[in-house]
Design a protein around this motif. Structure first.
Motif, PDB file in Angstrom:
ATOM      1  N   LEU A 259       0.778  -1.356  -0.036  1.00 18.44           N
ATOM      2  CA  LEU A 259      -0.107  -0.496   0.302  1.00 18.44           C
ATOM      3  C   LEU A 259       1.045   1.212  -0.171  1.00 18.44           C
ATOM      4  N   ALA A 260       1.771   1.078   0.522  1.00 16.27           N
ATOM      5  CA  ALA A 260       3.239   2.481   1.069  1.00 16.27           C
ATOM      6  C   ALA A 260       3.333   2.800  -0.097  1.00 16.27           C
ATOM      7  N   GLY A 267      -7.657  -3.805  -4.250  1.00 21.21           N
ATOM      8  CA  GLY A 267      -8.264  -5.885  -4.964  1.00 21.21           C
ATOM      9  C   GLY A 267      -6.671  -6.175  -4.545  1.00 21.21           C
ATOM     10  N   ARG A 268      -5.540  -6.231  -6.002  1.00 22.65           N
ATOM     11  CA  ARG A 268      -4.797  -6.890  -5.900  1.00 22.65           C
ATOM     12  C   ARG A 268      -4.001  -6.318  -5.035  1.00 22.65           C
ATOM     13  N   VAL A 269      -3.803  -5.314  -3.668  1.00 21.86           N
ATOM     14  CA  VAL A 269      -2.375  -5.953  -3.143  1.00 21.86           C
ATOM     15  C   VAL A 269      -3.792  -7.413  -2.054  1.00 21.86           C
ATOM     16  N   PRO A 293      -7.668   0.136   4.577  1.00 19.58           N
ATOM     17  CA  PRO A 293      -6.512  -0.297   3.285  1.00 19.58           C
ATOM     18  C   PRO A 293      -6.203   1.211   2.511  1.00 19.58           C
ATOM     19  N   ALA A 294      -7.795   1.702   1.981  1.00 18.80           N
ATOM     20  CA  ALA A 294      -7.368   3.001   1.630  1.00 18.80           C
ATOM     21  C   ALA A 294      -6.638   4.249   2.432  1.00 18.80           C
ATOM     22  N   GLY A 295      -7.560   4.108   3.970  1.00 15.23           N
ATOM     23  CA  GLY A 295      -6.983   5.461   4.413  1.00 15.23           C
ATOM     24  C   GLY A 295      -5.248   4.994   5.384  1.00 15.23           C
ATOM     25  N   PHE A 296      -5.006   3.563   5.517  1.00 15.20           N
ATOM     26  CA  PHE A 296      -3.633   4.054   6.006  1.00 15.20           C
ATOM     27  C   PHE A 296      -2.521   4.285   4.238  1.00 15.20           C
ATOM     28  N   ARG A 297      -2.862   4.190   3.399  1.00 14.66           N
ATOM     29  CA  ARG A 297      -2.184   4.724   2.048  1.00 14.66           C
ATOM     30  C   ARG A 297      -2.273   6.057   2.012  1.00 14.66           C
ATOM     31  N   ALA A 298      -3.650   6.959   2.149  1.00 18.68           N
ATOM     32  CA  ALA A 298      -4.027   8.743   2.035  1.00 18.68           C
ATOM     33  C   ALA A 298      -3.154   8.833   3.658  1.00 18.68           C
TER      34      ALA A 298
END
Length: 301
Positions: A259-260, A267-269, A293-298
């Motif tokens: 993610l980072a 989905g692919r992660v 996951p989206a929050g962590f990436r952001a």
């Protein structure tokens, strides 16, 4: 400086590749695959890798601190180092320097291929199970400081020996320092307990190899030829957690790395760490991190 890529899930390039910043060889002395010198605020590995951002490197970094305290993130865990402590960051680990801490002391960087195989094995350069933060006692610290100071003197002396001899002396002096460092790491109670537990060692290696495709504790027990109860007892003795917790922690770490460092879809992660269903992956990740996951990436961008 060129950077290397580690291929993503589909083996292609572009958005599916993790960039890993290489050893800054053009800054080394006579091309020798190591550097040693004072820590400084202006130090960087690559123009595109500001030190206060999460980044990944393909070389070893050992920092011996003269002051503190310093907070440093390694593989998404925060470590606090004070004067006399060492941080050992290995190739492939992600880390981030603190914006607010002042780094004082000596830093050693080295390429994985600079030392012969026997030395790599003897010094445990790839023992990722060992903690990166090391706290030597006064006698150990004095010996490590002396060995590192000698290494720095040899590193900076590029005139009294031919290049081939200079390189050989550096390798031997570096080996002496690393043997002391490896002894410090292995002599800790936790490291000794892990090292002595064959079942846990085999389990740890199997998880590192298969975590992306296998999450079943019973499956690992069958592979190792032991009962589930034996595996649970061995992992608890070595880590204080369950085998399932150990597996999940490794899966979460890899998911965080992807993610980072990639533009892969959520989905692919998930698929890359063994969750074909994106919804199941999101639930798993949020359960273990309290973030989507989206929050962590952001948060990292």
């Amino acid at each position: 400086m060129a950077d290397r890529t580690i291929r993503g899930v589909d083996g292609g390039g572009g958005a599916d590749a993790i960039r890993t910043f290489p050893f800054p060889a053009e800054l080394s002395v006579c091309g020798v695959g190591m550097q040693v010198g004072p820590m400084g605020a202006d130090r960087t590995w690559h123009a595109d890798a500001p030190l206060h951002r999460v980044h990944r490197i393909d070389f070893h970094v050992v920092m011996l601190f003269d002051g503190g305290s310093v907070r440093h993130m390694i593989d998404f865990a925060e470590y606090e180092a004070t004067a006399g402590d060492l941080l050992w960051i290995r190739p492939g680990q992600v880390h981030r320097f603190s914006r607010t801490s002042e780094y004082h002391g000596t830093v050693l960087t080295m390429q994985p291929g600079f030392l012969p195989r026997a030395t790599v094995e003897a010094t445990g350069l790839y023992r990722y199970d060992l903690p990166p933060l090391l706290g030597p006692d006064p006698a150990q610290l004095a010996a490590l400081r002396a060995a590192l100071a000698q290494l720095r003197r040899e590193y900076e002396d590029g005139t009294t020996l031919p290049l081939s001899l200079h390189t050989s002396v550096l390798r031997h002096t570096l080996t002496a320092f690393l043997l002391r460092l490896a002894h410090l790491a292995a002599s800790s109670a936790e490291a000794a307990r892990r090292q002595g537990d064959t079942v846990f060692t085999l389990f740890r290696d199997a998880v590192e190899r298969d975590f992306a495709t296998r999450h079943s504790v019973s499956g690992y027990a069958d592979t190792l030829g032991c009962s589930r109860r034996t595996l649970v007892r061995a992992v608890r003795a070595a880590t204080g957690e369950t085998p399932k917790g150990f597996i999940d922690k490794r899966v979460v770490l890899e998911a965080k790395r992807l993610l980072a460092h990639t533009e892969l879809s959520i989905g692919r992660v998930g698929a890359a760490v063994g969750f074909p269903d994106p919804a199941n992956f999101s639930r798993f990740f949020q359960q273990h991190t309290e973030r989507t996951p989206a929050g962590f990436r952001a948060e990292l961008r």
